[in-house]
Design a protein around this motif. Structure first.
Motif, mmCIF file in Angstrom:
data_model
loop_
_atom_site.group_PDB
_atom_site.id
_atom_site.type_symbol
_atom_site.label_atom_id
_atom_site.label_comp_id
_atom_site.label_asym_id
_atom_site.label_seq_id
_atom_site.Cartn_x
_atom_site.Cartn_y
_atom_site.Cartn_z
ATOM 1 N N UNK A 122 -106.260 -44.007 13.175
ATOM 2 C CA UNK A 122 -107.048 -44.916 14.016
ATOM 3 C C UNK A 122 -106.433 -45.117 15.408
ATOM 4 N N UNK A 123 -105.162 -44.793 15.556
ATOM 5 C CA UNK A 123 -104.432 -45.191 16.761
ATOM 6 C C UNK A 123 -105.016 -44.650 18.071
ATOM 7 N N UNK A 124 -105.405 -43.368 18.148
ATOM 8 C CA UNK A 124 -105.952 -42.897 19.430
ATOM 9 C C UNK A 124 -107.184 -43.674 19.882
ATOM 10 N N UNK A 128 -116.121 -51.093 13.815
ATOM 11 C CA UNK A 128 -115.975 -50.960 12.354
ATOM 12 C C UNK A 128 -115.800 -52.309 11.665
ATOM 13 N N UNK A 129 -115.062 -53.213 12.283
ATOM 14 C CA UNK A 129 -114.824 -54.517 11.667
ATOM 15 C C UNK A 129 -114.412 -55.525 12.739
ATOM 16 N N UNK A 130 -114.919 -56.745 12.638
ATOM 17 C CA UNK A 130 -114.537 -57.798 13.577
ATOM 18 C C UNK A 130 -113.272 -58.485 13.085
ATOM 19 N N UNK A 131 -112.514 -59.029 14.017
ATOM 20 C CA UNK A 131 -111.259 -59.692 13.675
ATOM 21 C C UNK A 131 -111.483 -60.829 12.677
ATOM 22 N N UNK A 132 -112.586 -61.559 12.823
ATOM 23 C CA UNK A 132 -112.871 -62.660 11.895
ATOM 24 C C UNK A 132 -113.026 -62.160 10.464
ATOM 25 N N UNK A 176 -114.409 -59.534 18.128
ATOM 26 C CA UNK A 176 -113.929 -58.254 18.668
ATOM 27 C C UNK A 176 -113.085 -57.519 17.628
ATOM 28 N N UNK A 177 -112.715 -56.276 17.961
ATOM 29 C CA UNK A 177 -112.019 -55.430 17.002
ATOM 30 C C UNK A 177 -110.501 -55.676 17.056
ATOM 31 N N UNK A 178 -109.834 -55.280 15.999
ATOM 32 C CA UNK A 178 -108.417 -55.600 15.781
ATOM 33 C C UNK A 178 -107.492 -55.361 16.982
ATOM 34 N N UNK A 179 -107.660 -54.286 17.756
ATOM 35 C CA UNK A 179 -106.734 -54.061 18.871
ATOM 36 C C UNK A 179 -106.729 -55.163 19.922
ATOM 37 N N UNK A 180 -107.696 -56.095 19.886
ATOM 38 C CA UNK A 180 -107.681 -57.217 20.819
ATOM 39 C C UNK A 180 -106.403 -58.043 20.655
ATOM 40 N N UNK A 181 -105.743 -57.903 19.525
ATOM 41 C CA UNK A 181 -104.493 -58.622 19.295
ATOM 42 C C UNK A 181 -103.384 -58.194 20.257
ATOM 43 N N UNK A 182 -103.591 -57.110 20.993
ATOM 44 C CA UNK A 182 -102.595 -56.711 21.996
ATOM 45 C C UNK A 182 -102.327 -57.857 22.965
#
Length: 290
Positions: free
Chosen positions: A215-217, A232-236, A277-283
């Motif tokens: 998933x990283x790229x 694919x999936x929301x953070x909630x 939003x999607x998981x990478x928003x945690x950046x």
């Protein structure tokens, strides 16, 4: 003898890694001079053809390239402070942080040396094989001037002119390593409560790690664009699964600190309005100081 094997090398510091570095140069045919505070550590290398220099200054003076591998950056400066570095090319493979690497580069360059910083992404037995990745940062021209010699140690990875990059990549790699291992240990502890041993769980965990790595790229593209559309999936939704992981761990009597940390970070992001939003928003959370 070709140009590669005519290049003379000095290795300063003969711990387990330093001995492996010097041994790889010898095996590749490079005249190798070694120095260590405890001279007896050089005995095996001398028996294999290395020359033991009586002083650091002599080691540097008789070699085209000097590799340093000590306990820390303070030790590097302490040992070399009284040594003439004019015209020397130093490759520092001592572990440290990016600030120390940049400061060491300035210190060396002010004293007339060419300086490359580096990090070894391998254990000593792998040195001299393609599996040993050696990170380098600093002037590319200095690396290219000695690339054929340095390739005796393993696979060269040049990261850029910023001397701090090798150390930054090194510690970023440690973050990956410990995160993966800790997640595997969490799952292993949970499954042991059902009589599943670590060896049985390991292949499934490995499959999961490889899948997530894939998933990283795509996630990296979202981070670089600053756009985190939930494809694919929301953070909630992810947080609900984290809650399940915490509850399962606690029910099984397994330590739940790690999954609670996951959720605490995600909860802060959701509170800031990023639940859709999607998981990478945690950046954005990871980019803030604690």
């Amino acid at each position: 003898m070709d140009k590669k094997t005519e290049t003379s090398v000095a290795v300063i510091g003969l711990g387990l890694m330093g001995q492996a570095l010097a041994g790889a140069f010898l095996k590749a045919g490079h005249p190798t001079t070694v120095w260590n505070r405890t001279a007896a550590k050089a005995d095996k290398l001398v028996a294999e053809g290395a020359r033991l220099a009586p002083t650091i200054g002599e080691a540097l003076a008789t070699s085209s390239l000097t590799i340093i591998c000590l306990t820390d950056y303070d030790a590097v400066r302490e040992l070399l402070d009284a040594t003439d570095l004019e015209g020397t090319t130093l490759v520092n493979l001592t572990s440290g942080d990016s600030t120390q690497a940049r400061e060491a580069a300035l210190w060396a360059e002010k004293r007339g040396a060419r300086y490359l910083d580096g990090a070894i992404m391998a254990l000593p037995p792998a040195i001299g094989t393609d599996e040993a990745v050696i990170l380098h940062s600093g002037p590319e021209s200095d690396l290219e001037a000695h690339r054929s010699t340095l390739e005796a140690l393993g696979t060269i990875s040049y990261l850029g002119a910023d001397h701090g990059l090798a150390s930054l990549y090194d510690v970023a790699g440690l973050a990956m390593m410990w995160s993966v291992l800790n997640a595997w240990l969490q799952g292993t502890a949970m499954l042991r409560t059902a009589g599943v041993d670590a060896a049985t769980y390991a292949p499934f965990a490995q499959q999961m790690a490889v899948g997530v790595a894939g998933w990283l790229p795509g996630y990296a593209e979202q981070i670089d664009k600053g756009s985190f559309t939930a494809e694919t999936s929301a953070l909630a939704t992810d947080v609900r699964a984290m809650t399940h992981l915490i509850e399962e761990s606690e029910t099984l009597g397994v330590n739940a600190e790690l999954p609670k940390l996951f959720k605490a970070i995600a909860d802060r992001s959701i509170a800031a309005g990023h639940g859709g939003e999607q998981y990478p928003v945690l950046i954005e959370e990871f980019s803030k100081p604690a």
